[in-house]
Scaffold this active site. Structure first.
Site, PDB file in Angstrom:
ATOM      1  N   LYS A  43       2.865   2.041   2.471  1.00 47.87           N
ATOM      2  CA  LYS A  43       2.807   2.515   3.849  1.00 47.87           C
ATOM      3  C   LYS A  43       3.967   1.908   4.632  1.00 47.87           C
ATOM      4  O   LYS A  43       4.172   0.706   4.603  1.00 47.87           O
ATOM      5  CB  LYS A  43       1.473   2.048   4.441  1.00 47.87           C
ATOM      6  CG  LYS A  43       1.005   2.735   5.659  1.00 47.87           C
ATOM      7  CD  LYS A  43      -0.416   2.246   5.969  1.00 47.87           C
ATOM      8  CE  LYS A  43      -1.014   3.006   7.113  1.00 47.87           C
ATOM      9  NZ  LYS A  43      -2.353   2.518   7.439  1.00 47.87           N
ATOM     10  N   LYS A  96       0.835  -1.215   0.000  1.00 42.85           N
ATOM     11  CA  LYS A  96       0.000   0.000   0.000  1.00 42.85           C
ATOM     12  C   LYS A  96       0.863   1.256   0.000  1.00 42.85           C
ATOM     13  O   LYS A  96       0.340   2.365   0.025  1.00 42.85           O
ATOM     14  CB  LYS A  96      -0.906   0.030   1.237  1.00 42.85           C
ATOM     15  CG  LYS A  96      -1.925  -1.069   1.316  1.00 42.85           C
ATOM     16  CD  LYS A  96      -2.886  -0.870   2.478  1.00 42.85           C
ATOM     17  CE  LYS A  96      -2.241  -1.199   3.800  1.00 42.85           C
ATOM     18  NZ  LYS A  96      -3.176  -1.065   4.946  1.00 42.85           N
TER      19      LYS A  96
END
Length: 153
Positions: free
Chosen positions: A47, A45
């Site tokens: 992240k 993602k």
């Protein structure tokens, strides 16, 4: 009849907002399942987490409101998790409003308000700002604080 609720999250830098969420979930159902995002899923993602998955899962698992922790490996697993764990309620922050309505055919979908003025993103931004202060400026600030401490003695 006992109700089961499930939520998903990264739970990095565990804070009072996370605790408030888990407490609310426990008030809504008898069994609280928390799917903690794995490091690999977060990487996918884009992240970056500060705390590794095993530690984040252990922290969440130790909270008295949580009955079970499972890994979140993909976006798609939510459908199978709801079926596999006989989930009655799927709950997540209202910043995801409408994104998981497709689950309403299998269970109740609830979007919860977030704790005001607290988020992991904001904490990470503050930490980044602090760490960007040049070393010499930090040293000057600490020296000034030390002088103030001495003056107050």
């Amino acid at each position: 009849m006992a109700k089961t609720i499930i939520t998903y999250g990264t739970f990095d830098m565990f804070h009072v907002g996370h605790l408030n969420l888990l407490k609310r979930l426990n008030e809504m159902a008898d069994n609280v399942i928390v799917a903690v995002s794995t490091d690999e899923f977060n990487e996918g993602k884009g992240k970056k987490t500060l705390i590794p998955y095993d530690q984040r899962a252990s922290i969440v698992e130790s909270i008295k409101y949580v009955h079970k922790v499972i890994p979140e490996n993909s976006w798609e697993q939510k459908l199978s998790d709801v079926k596999e764990h006989d989930v009655d309620i799927f709950a997540i922050g209202n910043d995801w409003k409408g994104k998981f309505d497709f689950l309403s055919e299998l269970c109740e979908v609830v979007y919860l308000d977030r704790t005001k003025n607290i988020s992991t993103t904001d904490l990470k931004k503050s930490l980044t700002r602090f760490l960007s202060i040049p070393h010499k400026d930090l040293m000057k600030a600490f020296e000034a604080l030390e002088m103030l401490r001495r003056d107050l003695e």
